[in-house]
Design a protein around this motif. Structure first.
Motif, PDB file in Angstrom:
ATOM      1  N   ASN A 402      47.980  37.491  39.528  1.00  0.00           N
ATOM      2  CA  ASN A 402      47.877  38.086  40.858  1.00  0.00           C
ATOM      3  C   ASN A 402      46.659  37.504  41.552  1.00  0.00           C
ATOM      4  O   ASN A 402      45.831  36.825  40.916  1.00  0.00           O
ATOM      5  CB  ASN A 402      47.758  39.604  40.744  1.00  0.00           C
ATOM      6  CG  ASN A 402      48.994  40.233  40.132  1.00  0.00           C
ATOM      7  OD1 ASN A 402      50.097  40.085  40.643  1.00  0.00           O
ATOM      8  ND2 ASN A 402      48.810  40.924  39.013  1.00  0.00           N
ATOM      9  N   ASP A 405      40.302  39.225  42.049  1.00  0.00           N
ATOM     10  CA  ASP A 405      39.400  40.299  42.480  1.00  0.00           C
ATOM     11  C   ASP A 405      38.431  39.747  43.528  1.00  0.00           C
ATOM     12  O   ASP A 405      37.865  38.666  43.373  1.00  0.00           O
ATOM     13  CB  ASP A 405      38.623  40.792  41.250  1.00  0.00           C
ATOM     14  CG  ASP A 405      37.886  42.101  41.499  1.00  0.00           C
ATOM     15  OD1 ASP A 405      37.368  42.293  42.613  1.00  0.00           O
ATOM     16  OD2 ASP A 405      37.808  42.907  40.563  1.00  0.00           O
ATOM     17  N   THR A 444      34.476  45.994  42.907  1.00  0.00           N
ATOM     18  CA  THR A 444      35.737  45.436  42.438  1.00  0.00           C
ATOM     19  C   THR A 444      36.864  45.869  43.361  1.00  0.00           C
ATOM     20  O   THR A 444      36.817  46.950  43.967  1.00  0.00           O
ATOM     21  CB  THR A 444      36.046  45.900  40.997  1.00  0.00           C
ATOM     22  OG1 THR A 444      37.320  45.374  40.594  1.00  0.00           O
ATOM     23  CG2 THR A 444      36.086  47.416  40.898  1.00  0.00           C
ATOM     24  N   SER A 445      37.872  45.021  43.481  1.00  0.00           N
ATOM     25  CA  SER A 445      39.070  45.380  44.243  1.00  0.00           C
ATOM     26  C   SER A 445      40.214  45.760  43.302  1.00  0.00           C
ATOM     27  O   SER A 445      41.368  45.816  43.716  1.00  0.00           O
ATOM     28  CB  SER A 445      39.488  44.232  45.165  1.00  0.00           C
ATOM     29  OG  SER A 445      39.759  43.054  44.425  1.00  0.00           O
ATOM     30  N   LYS A 446      39.898  46.013  42.042  1.00  0.00           N
ATOM     31  CA  LYS A 446      40.867  46.546  41.076  1.00  0.00           C
ATOM     32  C   LYS A 446      40.497  48.009  40.863  1.00  0.00           C
ATOM     33  O   LYS A 446      39.559  48.326  40.126  1.00  0.00           O
ATOM     34  CB  LYS A 446      40.833  45.743  39.776  1.00  0.00           C
ATOM     35  CG  LYS A 446      41.327  44.309  39.957  1.00  0.00           C
ATOM     36  CD  LYS A 446      41.354  43.554  38.651  1.00  0.00           C
ATOM     37  CE  LYS A 446      41.880  42.133  38.826  1.00  0.00           C
ATOM     38  NZ  LYS A 446      43.278  42.061  39.239  1.00  0.00           N
ATOM     39  N   CYS A 486      50.259  48.058  43.347  1.00  0.00           N
ATOM     40  CA  CYS A 486      49.742  49.426  43.362  1.00  0.00           C
ATOM     41  C   CYS A 486      50.561  50.376  42.516  1.00  0.00           C
ATOM     42  O   CYS A 486      51.714  50.117  42.165  1.00  0.00           O
ATOM     43  CB  CYS A 486      49.668  49.942  44.801  1.00  0.00           C
ATOM     44  SG  CYS A 486      51.221  49.837  45.710  1.00  0.00           S
ATOM     45  N   ALA A 511      51.954  45.957  37.161  1.00  0.00           N
ATOM     46  CA  ALA A 511      50.559  46.205  37.510  1.00  0.00           C
ATOM     47  C   ALA A 511      49.996  47.334  36.654  1.00  0.00           C
ATOM     48  O   ALA A 511      50.700  48.292  36.344  1.00  0.00           O
ATOM     49  CB  ALA A 511      50.439  46.562  38.986  1.00  0.00           C
ATOM     50  N   GLU A 520      53.122  42.482  42.937  1.00  0.00           N
ATOM     51  CA  GLU A 520      52.209  42.162  44.032  1.00  0.00           C
ATOM     52  C   GLU A 520      53.004  41.632  45.224  1.00  0.00           C
ATOM     53  O   GLU A 520      53.834  40.737  45.077  1.00  0.00           O
ATOM     54  CB  GLU A 520      51.193  41.109  43.578  1.00  0.00           C
ATOM     55  CG  GLU A 520      50.166  40.756  44.649  1.00  0.00           C
ATOM     56  CD  GLU A 520      49.161  39.728  44.166  1.00  0.00           C
ATOM     57  OE1 GLU A 520      47.960  40.043  44.105  1.00  0.00           O
ATOM     58  OE2 GLU A 520      49.590  38.602  43.838  1.00  0.00           O
ATOM     59  N   TYR A 558      45.380  47.250  43.297  1.00  0.00           N
ATOM     60  CA  TYR A 558      44.702  45.973  43.077  1.00  0.00           C
ATOM     61  C   TYR A 558      44.977  45.120  44.310  1.00  0.00           C
ATOM     62  O   TYR A 558      46.135  44.986  44.722  1.00  0.00           O
ATOM     63  CB  TYR A 558      45.254  45.233  41.851  1.00  0.00           C
ATOM     64  CG  TYR A 558      45.007  45.873  40.513  1.00  0.00           C
ATOM     65  CD1 TYR A 558      44.152  46.967  40.363  1.00  0.00           C
ATOM     66  CD2 TYR A 558      45.637  45.385  39.370  1.00  0.00           C
ATOM     67  CE1 TYR A 558      43.935  47.544  39.117  1.00  0.00           C
ATOM     68  CE2 TYR A 558      45.420  45.959  38.126  1.00  0.00           C
ATOM     69  CZ  TYR A 558      44.580  47.039  38.003  1.00  0.00           C
ATOM     70  OH  TYR A 558      44.367  47.609  36.768  1.00  0.00           O
ATOM     71  N   GLU A 593      44.417  38.988  32.445  1.00  0.00           N
ATOM     72  CA  GLU A 593      45.762  39.160  32.992  1.00  0.00           C
ATOM     73  C   GLU A 593      46.825  38.620  32.050  1.00  0.00           C
ATOM     74  O   GLU A 593      48.000  38.985  32.159  1.00  0.00           O
ATOM     75  CB  GLU A 593      45.880  38.461  34.343  1.00  0.00           C
ATOM     76  CG  GLU A 593      45.147  39.146  35.469  1.00  0.00           C
ATOM     77  CD  GLU A 593      45.526  38.568  36.810  1.00  0.00           C
ATOM     78  OE1 GLU A 593      46.076  39.309  37.641  1.00  0.00           O
ATOM     79  OE2 GLU A 593      45.284  37.366  37.039  1.00  0.00           O
TER      80      GLU A 593
END
Length: 851
Positions: A402, A405, A444-446, A486, A511, A520, A558, A593
């Motif tokens: 994906n 981050d 973080t964007s996770k 998500c 995910a 995603e 994420y 991942e």
């Protein structure tokens, strides 16, 4: 969440408490209070104690917005140090950090067997070899428990794949069970007595381990004399009566699923479950609480990060010693920080060059306090020189499943790296006050919200919304991809324009490590270099999910950003750069991942176009150094074409510095492979018997795991177990083997015959000359590591018990057996590089049981 307040660290009087506790109170103690705590009984002064995930570092009690932790190299990397004393130090640091997180129990270490390169959690374990696994686990446990913190050894036993991990029935012979899979646990129980043990998810020969009386009672309690607490893996309990009868003392997490008060009391009153069984399980839970009290964690502790520079220094030392030099033709390594003539140009290329692959995925991962990327580590080394060496970078190939981050890419409202997160009761566009629930700055964007809390929400209310915002400034003018996956719904906007929609169109994906989220969804937009763009992600929690089978928790999202390109374009850029430089460092491998709890790898290949990238670079520049990062073996089809290969594992906080230390010779590599690297997955002994088939997996290779198989069938691997090069050379001689009083005493001299200081790992293998059964050619029985200056000699002395050196499991007698025979002592620097040979004999055949 904080532990229940206690007024004293005084040890509980267990016998008294068992007399005083009501049946209802006893039953309540047999499951967790919540995700991380045991149940307290304030009436009798029984406190709650806290546990925390810990194989790669101590996370603490929070998934969302957790207090940062120090991340250690992965388990297979720790074992590659072959340094018992250093691993004890690592365990001590884990123990110190557990107390800073308010945890008196660390859920680790993991000492399952690396049965296959494809195992999703192979990186989290130590080795294919049971002795190395057992010694590594013992060293870590010893360090943790030196700090009076409980180590919970896991996963007991045969949790060696992720495919159908809660359902799969592991079928194996009693001999393989004993000699390979139980052995690491047996060693740890014998040597350091871990105070807690976690059962595995799987079945063994038809019965889940967590309710297997033959394993938990007959072997663990009676034969091994184990006196610590036994807890389930999270949601790894499958029954009430059977699990209690077997001695699964603690069901985790809480609240209970199988030990509900009304049903359990009824079962006792109906004589289905004996009250003695309840008391016995309670006794072990109270013993665990007593052990937890020894850590003397203050009341109402506030979790904190360990920012002591000494922690980073130890992580760097461990990381340095874990790295394995696999190839170094014409001594292309170590590199110089300064050019001798003119200026030297080095290109750093690859998907892991500017990514910090600190750990594999799943429960072992955490929010690292800081991360040093390989690019940063190499750049810092060059800056230590006289600026006669220049560095250049290009990506070369994508690795991410994906989009990556962007926690360290976006700029928050204060002008710093980070993301602003605002949580609301009502959705965007709500006519009225959206009711702000919380405001955070994230790195973080996770974002996983399983433990998000707000006092403005009703209990168990998981419907709320969040806006994640930040400023993105592109490095170059190009088309950029934006995307989100998500557990819930999400939309990504750039300057208020919808770019990626995971709300009105959702597709089931994998995910999150539970595999419950969406695929995603991506969109792209042309952006200009240096211009600021406002990025906003609008997220709704799990109740907004549009697909069937949605999660019952709040969920998460994420999201990421990446320049839009094609493999052909990126490889072309890398090739053009490689033509213009003297040397190329390619930083490749896997990431969390691709290697993670929750799933196994489909093959040994490095995903994407990394292999093609390396093949094309070596066509235009012969001076290519590849740094591979993975927790288990990967296929290396280009190996013969590159002069140097460094295996760097997942290196924790200091990964970039440790890679640079080895590349530039500030640390002379001394790591040794903790597993065999096959040339291809088809050569792996478990190849035709890996993964679940109709709910079963057959361990058909029996005791011939790893190097035991390769040697038995005379098959050359790519790299053998225990292998690793150095920048110096060593000579082993003057071997003396003596046996008496039930032990073999081994002594030899090691000399550094090279020009730089270094460390050598001496490995002791035993071979039976006239085996009465089909045995491996030889088996590792101990090892030692010695540091020597150029020209210096030193002695290694090792003593091994004869019964441990010679015994195999006799399945007919159900006992260990040592045969009267002649035995070889094989001393080497890897499983296929034996330098010295000695002998000893035993005078009688004998059998034994226990540890």
């Amino acid at each position: 969440m904080s532990p229940i307040k206690t007024t004293s660290y005084k040890q509980l009087d267990i016998d008294f408490l068992i007399e005083e506790l009501t049946l209802s109170e006893k039953i309540s103690l047999l499951a967790g209070k919540d995700f991380w705590h045991t149940v307290p009984i304030p009436r009798l002064g029984i406190p709650s104690i806290r546990v925390s995930d810990g194989p790669n570092g101590v996370r603490g009690t929070k998934f969302f917005n957790s207090i940062p932790s120090n991340c250690f190299p992965c388990g297979t990397g720790l074992a590659a140090t072959f340094n018992k004393e250093l691993l004890v130090e690592a365990g001590e640091l884990m123990g110190k950090e557990a107390k800073m997180k308010g945890a008196s129990v660390i859920l680790g270490p993991t000492c399952n067997i690396v049965r296959s390169p494809l195992g999703g959690r192979s990186f989290e374990s130590y080795s294919e070899d049971p002795l190395l696994s057992g010694i590594a686990a013992s060293s870590i446990v010893k360090g943790i428990q030196n700090e009076k913190v409980v180590a919970c050894l896991k996963h007991f036993v045969c949790n060696d794949q992720e495919d159908e991990r809660k359902a799969v029935d592991t079928l194996l012979t009693d001999r393989a069970f004993r000699e390979i899979y139980l052995k690491p646990f047996q060693i740890a129980i014998r040597d350091v007595n871990p105070k807690a043990l976690m059962t595995s998810y799987n079945k063994i020969n038809g019965e889940h381990v967590s309710q297997n009386k033959a394993i938990l009672q007959d072997i663990l309690r009676k034969e091994f004399k184990y006196d610590g607490a036994v807890m389930s893996d999270w949601f790894g309990t499958y029954s009430t009566k059977e699990a209690l009868d077997a001695g699964l003392n603690l069901e985790m997490p809480g609240p209970t699923r199988f030990r509900q008060l009304v049903q359990a009391v009824h079962a006792v009153q109906a004589n289905q479950i004996s009250e003695e069984v309840i008391d016995d399980n309670v006794r072990y839970v109270l013993k665990l609480v007593n052990e937890g009290l020894k850590a003397e964690i203050p009341d109402d502790v506030i979790e904190s990060a360990n920012e002591d520079p000494a922690a980073g220094e130890l992580l760097r030392k461990v990381g340095d010693e874990s790295i394995v030099l696999l190839k170094n033709e014409n001594n292309i390594l170590p590199l110089s920080k300064t050019a001798i003539k003119g200026q030297e140009k080095i290109a750093v290329i690859g998907p892991n060059a500017k990514a910090a692959q600190d750990s594999g995925g799943g429960s072992a991962s955490l929010a690292a306090r800081y991360k040093i990327t390989p690019w940063e580590g190499i750049k810092n080394k060059i800056q230590e020189g006289n600026n006669t060496v220049s560095l250049q970078y290009t990506l070369g190939a994508f690795l991410d499943r994906n989009l990556p981050d962007v926690g360290d890419v976006l700029i928050d409202e204060e002008g710093e790296k980070g993301i602003n997160a605002r949580f609301y009761k009502h959705p965007p566009g709500y006519k009225g006050d959206r009711l702000l629930l919380a405001n955070y700055k994230l790195n973080t964007s996770k974002v996983f919200l399983s433990d998000f809390k707000s006092d403005k929400l009703e209990t168990n209310d998981i419907l709320f919304y969040a806006d994640f915002t930040g400023t993105f400034i592109p490095d170059e003018t190009a088309e950029y991809e934006f995307g989100a996956s998500c557990l819930g719904t999400a939309q990504v906007f750039v300057d208020d324009v919808l770019i990626a929609d995971n709300k009105t169109k959702q597709t089931k994906g994998d995910a999150f490590f539970l595999g419950m989220g969406t695929r995603e969804e991506r969109g792209s937009v042309q952006l200009e270099k240096g211009k600021s763009y406002n990025v906003r992600v609008e997220f709704g929690t799990a109740p907004t999910y549009t697909l069937e089978g949605g999660p019952v928790e709040a969920g998460g999202v994420y999201f990421g950003i990446r320049i839009k390109s094609t493999p052909e374009v990126e490889i072309k850029k890398a090739v053009e750069l490689s033509k213009s430089v003297d040397k190329v460092i390619v930083v490749a491998g896997l990431s969390k991942e691709w290697e993670s709890e929750g799933f196994d790898r489909p093959d040994m290949d490095i995903p994407g176009f990394t292999n093609q990238l390396i093949e094309e670079i070596v066509k235009v520049n012969p001076n290519v150094i590849v740094v591979n990062q993975s927790g288990s073996p990967v296929a290396l089809p280009w190996l013969d074409k590159v002069p140097a290969l460094v295996h760097a594992w997942y290196g924790g906080n200091e990964l970039g510095n440790t890679i640079a230390d080895v590349l530039f010779g500030d640390y002379n590599p001394s790591g040794k492979l903790s597993m065999t690297f096959p040339k291809r997955i088809q050569d792996s002994p478990s190849y035709i018997n890996f993964g679940s088939t109709n709910g079963q997996v057959w361990y058909g290779e029996d005791v011939f795991v790893g190097y035991r198989y390769f040697e038995k069938v005379d098959l050359k691997p790519l790299f053998p177990f225990g292998y690793g090069l150095s920048y110096t050379t060593f000579e082993l001689d003057n071997l003396v083997v003596e046996s008496f009083d039930g032990s073999i005493d081994i002594q030899l001299q090691v000399t550094n015959t090279g020009k730089v200081a270094g460390a050598e790992v001496v490995q002791i293998y035993i071979e039976q000359e006239n085996p009465s059964i089909n045995r491996p050619v030889k088996e590792l029985k101990d090892f030692g590591k010695i540091n020597l200056a150029p020209g210096e000699s030193g002695l290694i002395k090792i003593s091994i018990s004869i019964k441990e050196a010679t015994s195999y499991w006799n399945g007919l007698k159900k006992q260990w057996q040592s045969d009267k025979d002649d035995y070889k002592v094989l001393v080497g620097t890897s499983s296929d590089d034996i330098k010295l040979e000695g002998k000893f004999s035993t005078s009688k055949t004998f059998n034994w049981v226990g540890v």
